[in-house]
Design a protein around this motif. Structure first.
Motif, PDB file in Angstrom:
ATOM      1  N   THR A  93      17.892 -16.262 -16.384  1.00  0.00           N
ATOM      2  CA  THR A  93      16.776 -15.464 -16.892  1.00  0.00           C
ATOM      3  C   THR A  93      16.203 -14.653 -15.732  1.00  0.00           C
ATOM      4  O   THR A  93      16.629 -14.785 -14.593  1.00  0.00           O
ATOM      5  CB  THR A  93      15.647 -16.351 -17.464  1.00  0.00           C
ATOM      6  OG1 THR A  93      14.990 -17.035 -16.394  1.00  0.00           O
ATOM      7  CG2 THR A  93      16.190 -17.359 -18.464  1.00  0.00           C
TER       8      THR A  93
ATOM      9  N   LEU B  28      13.077 -15.005 -14.927  1.00  0.00           N
ATOM     10  CA  LEU B  28      11.857 -15.739 -14.613  1.00  0.00           C
ATOM     11  C   LEU B  28      11.971 -16.382 -13.237  1.00  0.00           C
ATOM     12  O   LEU B  28      12.966 -17.040 -12.936  1.00  0.00           O
ATOM     13  CB  LEU B  28      11.607 -16.823 -15.665  1.00  0.00           C
ATOM     14  CG  LEU B  28      11.539 -16.343 -17.119  1.00  0.00           C
ATOM     15  CD1 LEU B  28      11.374 -17.535 -18.048  1.00  0.00           C
ATOM     16  CD2 LEU B  28      10.384 -15.367 -17.305  1.00  0.00           C
TER      17      LEU B  28
ATOM     18  N   HIS C 242      12.483 -17.217 -22.779  1.00  0.00           N
ATOM     19  CA  HIS C 242      11.215 -16.838 -22.156  1.00  0.00           C
ATOM     20  C   HIS C 242      10.094 -16.647 -23.181  1.00  0.00           C
ATOM     21  O   HIS C 242       8.985 -16.256 -22.813  1.00  0.00           O
ATOM     22  CB  HIS C 242      11.392 -15.541 -21.354  1.00  0.00           C
ATOM     23  CG  HIS C 242      11.841 -14.377 -22.179  1.00  0.00           C
ATOM     24  ND1 HIS C 242      13.164 -14.061 -22.341  1.00  0.00           N
ATOM     25  CD2 HIS C 242      11.141 -13.469 -22.903  1.00  0.00           C
ATOM     26  CE1 HIS C 242      13.271 -12.996 -23.121  1.00  0.00           C
ATOM     27  NE2 HIS C 242      12.051 -12.621 -23.477  1.00  0.00           N
TER      28      HIS C 242
END
Length: 348
Positions: free
Chosen positions: A49, A51, A100
């Motif tokens: 991801t 993130l 997410h």
């Protein structure tokens, strides 16, 4: 929409007699025993991801009938200690979405397992888990699929998946298996109550606007949302009512709530026509009724001017504070922390 259900004073005392099948416990015990024949954790792989503060994994575990069920596992990045885990169940018509989409729990410092809902994606969010058991008599939507018999009913499968998600969470790396929390809203709230009644050692339960509580009453006072799908089915299948009501008695959240022993946090909107407040209060007032010893801790937040959205972000904040207290987690009071100087926040 206006208030339509019982007055709040009556709701707080509402403990209706709920029709419970004599074989309720053996039905669910045999169902769960059959599910445990398969190893629970089938696959676990890191999910890339964008993130920086959250690490994600794509999880597949064995649910009802050994069917593969997908989930997202998120946790704070760079934290090695075993954390309490929130096992969250999604609302009706939703799937697990993207990793997410739901970050409240990992950002708050918890491990988080978000279970996909088999055969439900597409209405509000995407999912990746099919439901291969669609041949039992009933209607086309998930809530009516197989509804003519308890054995073939969709929610027998989904509730089994929900219990297996707790077992899968305990097998994940970085999880403290003694501190597992079942959580959800609407359908997810109903699933969290079902799990609370079927798993005896949860650390806590978070449920808001729970679906499938006292459905016999819900069918009498609302035809909005998911209950409307059952009403529409019965409007066409006019002789099916006795069988449908019998099937629903095996998945009634009130019966599960009576068997629960974990501390529980409820939230209900008094203008909720999707999951009428009296049905949620029935579960709350019956919660822990069959448990010996001191009754489990119960907390209820009521939102008089809200419907199915209940307290929304306010409710989540209350859940965070309540759960930290129940689990003995440290919370940080930032009221005396450093403040931004006026130079930094004044307009240019």
């Amino acid at each position: 929409m206006p208030l339509f259900d019982l007055p709040l004073a009556q709701l707080r005392q509402y403990t209706p007699a709920v029709a419970e099948p004599a074989d309720f416990d053996t039905f669910w015990q045999s169902t769960l025993d059959a599910a445990t024949q398969s190893p629970v954790l089938l696959d676990l792989r890191p999910e890339p991801t964008d993130l920086r503060l959250v690490d994600s994994w794509d999880v597949t575990f064995a649910g009802f009938g050994g069917d593969p069920v997908r989930a997202w596992y998120n946790r704070p990045a760079g934290v090695d200690e075993a954390l309490p885990v929130i096992v969250e169940y999604v609302g009706y018509g939703r799937g697990r979405g993207l990793p997410h989409e739901r970050l409240t729990w990992p950002v708050a410092g918890y491990a988080h397992l978000l279970m996909d809902a088999r055969g439900q994606s597409g209405q509000y969010g995407a999912g990746d888990t099919p439901d291969p058991h669609g041949a039992a008599p009933g209607g086309p939507s998930p809530v009516t699929r197989g509804i003519m018999t308890p054995e073939g009913y969709y929610y027998r499968r989904l509730i089994t998946d929900a219990v297996r998600a707790v077992q899968a969470a305990r097998a994940l790396p970085g999880v403290d298996p003694r501190r597992v929390v079942a959580a959800g809203n609407s359908q997810g709230g109903g699933l969290s109550l079902a799990v609370a009644g079927l798993v005896s050692d949860l650390a806590a339960v978070l449920t808001t606007a729970p679906f499938l509580c006292h459905p016999q009453r819900a069918l009498e006072i609302t035809e909005v949302g998911v209950y409307g799908e059952i009403v529409n089915y019965l409007a066409v299948n006019r002789d099916a009512e006795p069988a449908v009501r019998r099937t629903l008695s095996y998945v009634d959240g009130v019966s599960f709530a009576r068997r629960a022993n974990a501390p529980v946090h409820f939230g209900i909107g008094l203008r909720d026509m999707v999951c009428p407040p009296s049905t949620g209060f029935a579960a709350y007032n019956h919660y822990g009724a069959t448990v010996g010893g001191p009754p489990p801790e119960r907390t209820m937040h009521v939102y008089p001017f809200n419907g199915h959205e209940h307290g929304d972000a306010t409710q989540v904040r209350r859940q965070l504070r309540w759960l930290a207290d129940v689990l003995g987690e440290e919370t940080t009071d930032r009221s005396d922390g450093p403040k931004l100087s006026r130079a930094l926040i004044s307009p240019a």
